[in-house]
Write an enzyme that holds these catalytic residues in place. Structure first.
Site: not given
Length: 842
Positions: A23, A90, A93, A511, A714
């Site tokens: 709002c 390399c 970089c 589980d 889960d």
């Protein structure tokens, strides 16, 4: 679309996206919070666009604005983008690009992967423009573009072009270098060549020829090193190209002076090293070529996954069969599949039946039966029959596309172990240049005559031997190969760092329902009174249960259907909650229910006492059936343990892990199952929202926990655990909350994933040890450490060869993970449902 920040007369304007405003009072709250910051001259918030235009009087302080918005109770949302980067050679970089990206105001995190040549950037939405990110990379002298599926194709094409260029450059360099080596080195070691050169060419003319050939090598094929290496030096941001450029130019430049102005050098120091400069360039090009080939092989898993997708689909539209490109298939289209064809996209079978080979998704070699209503997955292979199905997921929403996306994200991730490497490599190249300079000065001041020659040769050897490439490739290449191999095994690492975290897991919390078990009730036992026919009893009981809506009744009806039994009409059906059901079938009264129902009906249960005891020990609750007023059978319906679960638990124990079961079952049933499977800890009677507390309880002593689950309830526990492992046959919510997904739903995949995690981290440590040990040992040797004692010096040419070999060794070692063999073989044929034990009571 983001908008870049204009600079106005009043200062720099930046735009911030804001979440949570509802709002006008929210607008005012945000404006006041931001406007009071010292660096801000003006703040204007728009509720409709959910954006804030912030004008800074001086240098933009993005962090302060974000904090002010957060303190006001709102948030600046973040976006993530992946960029394809060209020109990296390399590890330095990598550090340079990450530093450039993090310097962009609004960038929260930047991670660059040398092996995949990708940069993952997390940034504040609305604050950062993608053009700003690409501009920052280009300012660091690299090229970038937004990565996509098309980008992946372009990258493969670009790598193929680069391979061709490297091959051509290597061939040219080798052809030009060979005569130099013959003229110079041959004259030193082969008397006949020395005599030929001195008598027919002359030493000076030989040097002129070497100068011409070496110049062609350095400024032809070797120009790539100078184009990147020299500008990097002037920016005070040297990289591997800079080391090569410095070393070869030093050797070539000294030789040029010795050739054309020998009088300017101290007496006895006018020697040429054209062969060193040329051989260095050739060997490094060879190393780059072999490295590019090996890099290509590290991404083969992704290529194979992409190659699985069919190119066309046969669909029915308006009653007409059409063959369309896979991109043109829409959700809702009816797709036709014939024997031997690949399933084009994901969908649901509407007509026909067949067996489908889903091994590319699950790793299970046994084809799966598909009939009406069954789900099919794109890129799986139809075996025998024909069927038609309705497309439900196409394009980027298919399972295959999601797998590719998961593997790409995992391959681009950085493990915690990489943090040390990044810190070292940021300072490595400048340190090497400093070491080379120190080597030059020490040899020039303290070295024997000709000191200048010794100083030059050893400084060049130091520059060339130091290879940050191996350090930069050590971790990402192993991750790429390891996660790719895991995908082939049906194990998807959604997050790359789970590779390292999983290795440290001490407890595997599982589980029960749908993970240890199949996740649906099945008829497991039916023991009849002696003299009664098993199928007859099952048919009568199943007939009654057709009127029941209870899952137990459904399981009994399903078992009768699998046996092909004919069910009969039922009358007078009555269900009594807590007791059971009663009905009349073919004129005979049939009662099915708990022991309390049988006692109420006056039946003596002692005939089934032994069977009831056994079922109780197995954690099963028995039911009873009475037919025509006489006790007929004892029945057990339960969620059976998967056939592969005992083997999986044993494998986890063999890895030195504890296994804990978390279940809502009563403790007696849970402990019975745990005892059968050899599970170490049981947390029973857990409510759906109590799994997070169960995971916390298991981790109370500082133990690392991996949680395995498959259901919606889960998801919180998967997120709470150190590593969340989702069964791929479970819900999307669970999968999204997990770090690792087992596509086959086979718990043996956990043991396989852990074994692969250990192998990958071991491989990374081997790579890092080699990369660091190589530099620690050989840089001092290149500097001449062995000369005072043993009279040994390292030739720049040998240094170049050793440098190339170090990167190739690291890549080759990483590629060994492609041969990783899972400790538990792929699943054998597993029946859709267990056969009930049918036996008469003694």
């Amino acid at each position: 679309m983001t908008i870049s920040s204009p600079v106005t007369a009043g200062g720099t304007v930046r735009q911030f996206s804001i979440e949570g405003m509802t709002c006008a009072s929210c607008v005012g709250r945000v404006e006041r919070a931001v406007a009071k910051l010292p660096a801000v001259s003006k703040a204007s918030v728009n509720l409709a666009t959910e954006r804030a235009d912030v004008t800074f009087a001086g240098a933009p302080d993005v962090g302060a604005v974000v904090n002010a918005i957060a303190e006001a109770g709102y948030a600046v949302p973040e976006d993530t983008i992946e960029l394809s980067v060209e020109g990296m050679t390399c590890a330095s970089c990598v550090g340079r690009i990450e530093k450039a990206l993090r310097a962009v105001p609004g960038v929260a995190e930047a991670s660059v992967n040398l092996a995949t040549e990708r940069a993952a950037v997390r940034y504040l939405r609305g604050v950062v423009d993608v053009g700003d990110l690409i501009g920052a990379i280009r300012a660091a002298s690299y090229e970038a573009r937004v990565a996509s599926t098309e980008t992946g194709d372009r990258e493969q094409e670009a790598r193929a072009v680069e391979m061709t260029r490297l091959q051509r450059s290597l061939a040219v360099a080798a052809a030009l270098t060979l005569p130099i080596v013959v003229l110079e080195m041959g004259s030193h070691f082969v008397p006949a060549i020395h005599d030929f050169v001195m008598n027919n060419i002359g030493m000076r003319q030989s040097w002129f020829a070497q100068f011409a050939l070496a110049s062609l090598v350095l400024f032809g094929p070797g120009l790539r090193f100078y184009r990147k290496g020299i500008p990097a030096l002037f920016r005070f941001a040297p990289d591997m190209n800079s080391l090569v450029a410095l070393g070869t130019i030093a050797a070539w430049g000294y030789s040029v002076v010795a050739t054309f102005a020998p009088q300017t050098l101290p007496a006895g120091t006018a020697n040429v090293y054209y062969e060193a400069a040329a051989v260095i360039v050739t060997l490094i090009l060879l190393g780059r070529y072999l490295e590019a080939r090996a890099k290509g092989r590290t991404g083969e898993a992704i290529k194979r996954l992409v190659g699985l997708a069919p190119k066309t689909a046969r669909i029915v539209r308006d009653g007409e069969s059409l063959e369309l490109a896979i991109e043109e298939v829409r959700v809702g289209d009816i797709v036709l599949v014939r024997p031997g064809e690949k399933v084009p996209v994901d969908g649901e079978v509407v007509e026909g039946s067949s067996f489908v080979d889903e091994s590319m998704i699950t790793g299970e070699p046994v084809p799966v039966s598909k009939g009406e209503g069954a789900q099919v997955v794109g890129a799986t292979i139809n075996k025998t029959g024909s069927f038609s199905y309705r497309a439900t997921k196409v394009g980027a929403d298919t399972v295959l596309a999601q797998i590719i996306r998961m593997v790409e994200q995992a391959q681009g991730a950085k493990l915690p172990i990489q943090a040390l490497v990044d810190k070292v490599t940021m300072w490595f190249v400048p340190a090497v240049i400093a070491a080379a300079a120190l080597t030059f000065v020490v040899w020039l001041v303290f070295g024997p005559e000709p000191a200048l020659t010794f100083a030059l040769v050893n400084a060049v050897a130091v520059l060339i031997i130091a290879c940050p490439c191996a350090m930069g490739l050590a971790t990402p290449t192993s991750i790429m190969v390891g996660t790719g191999r895991a995908a082939e095994m049906g194990v998807l690492f959604r997050k790359g760092d789970a590779l390292q975290t999983l290795r440290d897991a001490e407890v595997i919390a599982v589980d029960k329902t749908g993970t240890l078990t199949r996740g649906r009730p099945e008829l497991t036992d039916l023991v009849t009174v002696k003299g009664l026919d098993h199928n007859e009893v099952l048919a009568l009981v199943a007939s009654v249960e057709t009127r029941s809506e209870h899952p137990i009744g459904e399981a009994i009806v399903e078992a009768a259907g699998r046996r092909g039994l004919t069910l009969r009409s039922v009358s007078g059906f009555e269900a009594t909650p807590g007791y059971g059901v009663q009905a009349t079938v073919g004129g005979r009264k049939v009662d099915v229910g708990a022991d309390r129902l049988m006692v109420r009906l006056g039946h003596d249960l002692t005939v089934f006492a032994e069977a009831a005891r056994r079922l109780g020990e197995e954690g099963k609750s028995p039911l009873y059936a009475a037919i025509a007023g006489k006790l007929a059978a004892i029945i057990a319906v339960s969620d059976p343990v998967r056939e592969t679960t005992p083997e999986a638990v044993k494998a986890l124990h063999a890895l030195g892990l504890k296994v804990a079961m978390i279940t809502g079952d009563n403790r007696r049933t849970a402990e019975a199952i745990a005892q059968r499977l050899g599970i170490d800890e049981v947390i029973a009677e857990v409510l759906p929202d109590g799994k997070v507390d169960a995971v916390k309880r298991l981790a109370a002593n500082g133990r690392k926990i991996a949680f395995v689950g498959d259901g919606i309830n889960d998801a919180p526990a998967l997120a709470q655990a150190d590593v969340g492992i989702a069964i791929g046959t479970g819900t999307d919510v669970a999968i999204e909350s997990a770090d690792i997904v087992l596509m086959s739903g086979d718990l043996r995949g956990v043991a396989n994933a852990i074994a692969l995690s250990k192998a990958t981290i071991r491989n990374i440590k081997q790579n890092l040890f080699w990369a660091f040990a190589y530099n620690v040992v050989l840089i001092p040797v290149a500097a001449g450490l062995l000369y005072p004692t043993y009279g040994l010096l390292l030739s720049p040419m040998l240094a170049a060869g050793a440098m190339a070999f170090s990167s190739i060794f690291v890549l080759s070692n990483a590629l060994r993970l492609k041969a990783f063999r899972q400790p538990l073989g792929r699943g054998e044929s597993v029946p859709e449902a267990s056969e009930a034990r049918l036996a008469p009571a003694e």
